[in-house]
Design an enzyme around this catalytic site. Structure first.
Site, PDB file in Angstrom:
ATOM      1  N   GLU A  88       1.872 -34.421 -13.881  1.00 38.66           N
ATOM      2  CA  GLU A  88       3.109 -33.926 -14.489  1.00 38.66           C
ATOM      3  C   GLU A  88       4.264 -34.529 -13.691  1.00 38.66           C
ATOM      4  O   GLU A  88       4.313 -34.374 -12.465  1.00 38.66           O
ATOM      5  CB  GLU A  88       3.176 -32.401 -14.424  1.00 38.66           C
ATOM      6  CG  GLU A  88       2.159 -31.708 -15.315  1.00 38.66           C
ATOM      7  CD  GLU A  88       2.200 -30.188 -15.203  1.00 38.66           C
ATOM      8  OE1 GLU A  88       2.285 -29.510 -16.232  1.00 38.66           O
ATOM      9  OE2 GLU A  88       2.137 -29.659 -14.075  1.00 38.66           O
ATOM     10  N   HIS A  94       3.110 -33.667  -9.973  1.00 37.36           N
ATOM     11  CA  HIS A  94       2.094 -32.619  -9.828  1.00 37.36           C
ATOM     12  C   HIS A  94       0.731 -33.110 -10.301  1.00 37.36           C
ATOM     13  O   HIS A  94       0.523 -33.368 -11.484  1.00 37.36           O
ATOM     14  CB  HIS A  94       2.527 -31.361 -10.612  1.00 37.36           C
ATOM     15  CG  HIS A  94       1.594 -30.218 -10.437  1.00 37.36           C
ATOM     16  ND1 HIS A  94       1.271 -29.340 -11.439  1.00 37.36           N
ATOM     17  CD2 HIS A  94       0.885 -29.810  -9.353  1.00 37.36           C
ATOM     18  CE1 HIS A  94       0.410 -28.454 -10.984  1.00 37.36           C
ATOM     19  NE2 HIS A  94       0.162 -28.718  -9.730  1.00 37.36           N
TER      20      HIS A  94
HETATM   21  N1  CAA Z   1     -14.649 -37.662  -5.855  1.00 37.99           N
HETATM   22  C1  CAA Z   1     -15.530 -38.452  -6.506  1.00 37.99           C
HETATM   23  N2  CAA Z   1     -16.443 -37.967  -7.373  1.00 37.99           N
HETATM   24  C2  CAA Z   1     -16.476 -36.625  -7.578  1.00 37.99           C
HETATM   25  C3  CAA Z   1     -15.584 -35.737  -6.919  1.00 37.99           C
HETATM   26  C4  CAA Z   1     -14.634 -36.313  -6.032  1.00 37.99           C
HETATM   27  N3  CAA Z   1     -13.733 -35.574  -5.375  1.00 37.99           N
HETATM   28  N4  CAA Z   1     -15.859 -34.474  -7.340  1.00 37.99           N
HETATM   29  C5  CAA Z   1     -16.877 -34.559  -8.213  1.00 37.99           C
HETATM   30  N5  CAA Z   1     -17.251 -35.860  -8.367  1.00 37.99           N
HETATM   31  C6  CAA Z   1     -18.276 -36.399  -9.239  1.00 37.99           C
HETATM   32  C7  CAA Z   1     -19.641 -35.826  -8.985  1.00 37.99           C
HETATM   33  O1  CAA Z   1     -20.314 -36.539  -7.978  1.00 37.99           O
HETATM   34  C8  CAA Z   1     -20.321 -36.012 -10.337  1.00 37.99           C
HETATM   35  O2  CAA Z   1     -20.816 -37.311 -10.464  1.00 37.99           O
HETATM   36  P1  CAA Z   1     -22.082 -37.606 -11.431  1.00 37.99           P
HETATM   37  O3  CAA Z   1     -21.638 -37.263 -12.828  1.00 37.99           O
HETATM   38  O4  CAA Z   1     -22.347 -39.051 -11.253  1.00 37.99           O
HETATM   39  O5  CAA Z   1     -23.154 -36.708 -10.913  1.00 37.99           O
HETATM   40  C9  CAA Z   1     -19.190 -35.879 -11.327  1.00 37.99           C
HETATM   41  O6  CAA Z   1     -17.969 -36.046 -10.586  1.00 37.99           O
HETATM   42  C10 CAA Z   1     -19.205 -34.538 -11.983  1.00 37.99           C
HETATM   43  O7  CAA Z   1     -19.227 -33.554 -10.957  1.00 37.99           O
HETATM   44  P2  CAA Z   1     -20.216 -32.306 -10.985  1.00 37.99           P
HETATM   45  O8  CAA Z   1     -21.527 -32.651 -11.579  1.00 37.99           O
HETATM   46  O9  CAA Z   1     -20.182 -31.698  -9.622  1.00 37.99           O
HETATM   47  O10 CAA Z   1     -19.526 -31.215 -11.882  1.00 37.99           O
HETATM   48  P3  CAA Z   1     -18.765 -31.304 -13.261  1.00 37.99           P
HETATM   49  O11 CAA Z   1     -19.483 -32.131 -14.248  1.00 37.99           O
HETATM   50  O12 CAA Z   1     -18.466 -29.889 -13.586  1.00 37.99           O
HETATM   51  O13 CAA Z   1     -17.390 -32.041 -12.950  1.00 37.99           O
HETATM   52  C11 CAA Z   1     -15.135 -31.484 -12.449  1.00 37.99           C
HETATM   53  C12 CAA Z   1     -16.567 -31.608 -11.946  1.00 37.99           C
HETATM   54  C13 CAA Z   1     -14.560 -32.865 -12.760  1.00 37.99           C
HETATM   55  C14 CAA Z   1     -14.363 -30.844 -11.332  1.00 37.99           C
HETATM   56  C15 CAA Z   1     -15.144 -30.647 -13.785  1.00 37.99           C
HETATM   57  O14 CAA Z   1     -15.869 -29.464 -13.614  1.00 37.99           O
HETATM   58  C16 CAA Z   1     -13.752 -30.269 -14.230  1.00 37.99           C
HETATM   59  O15 CAA Z   1     -13.055 -31.057 -14.841  1.00 37.99           O
HETATM   60  N6  CAA Z   1     -13.349 -29.004 -13.931  1.00 37.99           N
HETATM   61  C17 CAA Z   1     -12.035 -28.498 -14.225  1.00 37.99           C
HETATM   62  C18 CAA Z   1     -11.124 -28.848 -13.078  1.00 37.99           C
HETATM   63  C19 CAA Z   1      -9.740 -28.381 -13.321  1.00 37.99           C
HETATM   64  O16 CAA Z   1      -9.431 -27.699 -14.277  1.00 37.99           O
HETATM   65  N7  CAA Z   1      -8.856 -28.776 -12.404  1.00 37.99           N
HETATM   66  C20 CAA Z   1      -7.487 -28.385 -12.460  1.00 37.99           C
HETATM   67  C21 CAA Z   1      -7.300 -27.165 -11.617  1.00 37.99           C
HETATM   68  S1  CAA Z   1      -5.669 -26.599 -11.678  1.00 37.99           S
HETATM   69  C22 CAA Z   1      -4.865 -27.543 -10.524  1.00 37.99           C
HETATM   70  O17 CAA Z   1      -5.401 -28.331  -9.822  1.00 37.99           O
HETATM   71  C23 CAA Z   1      -3.410 -27.418 -10.452  1.00 37.99           C
HETATM   72  C24 CAA Z   1      -2.795 -26.210  -9.943  1.00 37.99           C
HETATM   73  O18 CAA Z   1      -1.581 -26.242  -9.789  1.00 37.99           O
HETATM   74  C25 CAA Z   1      -3.509 -24.960  -9.644  1.00 37.99           C
END
Ligand code: CAA
Length: 296
Positions: free
Chosen positions: A154, A142
């Protein structure tokens, strides 16, 4: 058996992220989707993500090209026959998953490990669609959205998973550059077991008028250092997905902390799924400046 060739089922948000991660880690990777259009759409997302990493200098132009060269797409299950591991990331529908596994069990070589990226469906229930030999080679893997950035995987075992296969799955997680954690086959595993009641409680807090969408999000971000508040995260994950997972968890545990609140149900019925539909707890008409919706 060494894992060399990875098969991914589904090229949506999760499938494409998993395929990108596997190819970036040096594995020959093939992705199966139901149409060429969906493959092209998923691959366009991969291109965008690789370009972001290249722009930042996190990968070189050669690594970007090599990752692309290791990736291919197909609409046929037959092309997955020689994969060493298959990671399924199709729609969260038990019947569709079981029928997919049943077909692949006949097509794939006996050594192929079967893995599912499900977030809420029982691995055991999927596993029983395959032959007894395959059942020992069945695990959950996961991943988290966005897969190329989130470090966790996971690794889920059932009561029938072979010990060596399980350890191999853990090692494979490490080779993908992730940090694997061990989890048992209980609905929600570790992360969603804790995350889902938290997100549902945030909605109840909003319904009770304790705080606004923005203030609750700000509280969890700045008070606890979470990267996103619960409503931003819900919109990011998808409110339809959150509702669906909560329903499955509620049915499994029969505990009210997993019961989706009426507001969430109404939002899903009204088509407010979050970012992907343009509106959820926030309106994304201007994606760089989301504005909170008036919901209560
Ligand atoms: N590929 C490459 N780079 C990416 C990307 C991707 N898909 N998405 C974002 N980035 C990059 C951005 O370009 C940015 O780069 P810089 O720092 O150089 O500008 C960097 O990552 C940070 O992105 P943002 O500035 O847009 O935003 P952020 O600082 O908020 O980071 C995030 C984005 C990593 C998503 C962060 O907000 C985060 O960790 N959020 C929580 C996500 C989370 O909890 N995910 C789990 C969800 S639950 C799940 O998935 C499971 C389920 O079963 C439901």
């Amino acid at each position: 058996m060494e894992i060399k060739k990875v098969g991914v089922l589904g090229c949506g948000l999760m499938g494409s992220g998993i395929a990108q991660t596997a190819a970036s880690a040096g594995f020959e990777t093939i992705v199966r989707e139901v149409s060429d259009d969906l493959i092209n759409k998923g691959f366009a997302g991969i291109e965008k993500s690789l370009a972001k990493f290249a722009e930042k200098g996190a990968i070189t132009a050669e690594q970007q090209k090599a990752t692309r060269d290791r990736l291919s797409g197909t609409t046929s299950f037959d092309d997955m026959a020689d994969c060493d591991i298959i990671i399924e990331a199709i729609i969260e529908n038990i019947e569709q998953k079981r029928s997919t596994y049943e077909q692949l069990d006949r097509i794939c070589k006996p050594e192929t490990i079967f893995a599912s990226n499900t977030s809420s469906i029982s691995i055991t229930e999927m596993m029983t669609a395959t032959s007894p030999q395959r059942q020992q080679r069945f695990v959950g893997l996961h991943f988290f959205n966005p897969v190329p950035l989130m470090k966790l995987v996971e690794v889920v075992r059932t009561i029938l998973t072979d010990e060596q296969i399980y350890e191999q799955a853990i090692e494979f997680g490490k080779k993908l550059g992730k940090v694997p954690v061990r989890a048992g086959d209980r609905t929600g595993f570790i992360v969603n077991r804790l995350l889902v009641p938290y997100m549902l409680d945030a909605i109840r807090t909003l319904e009770e008028g304790v705080g606004s969408i923005v203030d609750i999000d700000t509280s969890m971000k700045l008070g606890l250092g979470y990267p996103m508040g619960p409503f931003t995260l819900g919109d990011f994950v998808g409110l339809d997905t959150t509702y669906y997972i909560a329903e499955i968890m509620f049915n499994e545990f029969r505990e009210k902390r997993f019961a989706p609140p009426p507001l969430l149900k109404r939002m899903v019925m009204a088509g407010l799924y979050g970012r992907k539909s343009g509106r959820g707890f926030y309106d994304y008409a201007d994606p760089k400046n989301p504005t909170p919706m008036k919901l209560v």
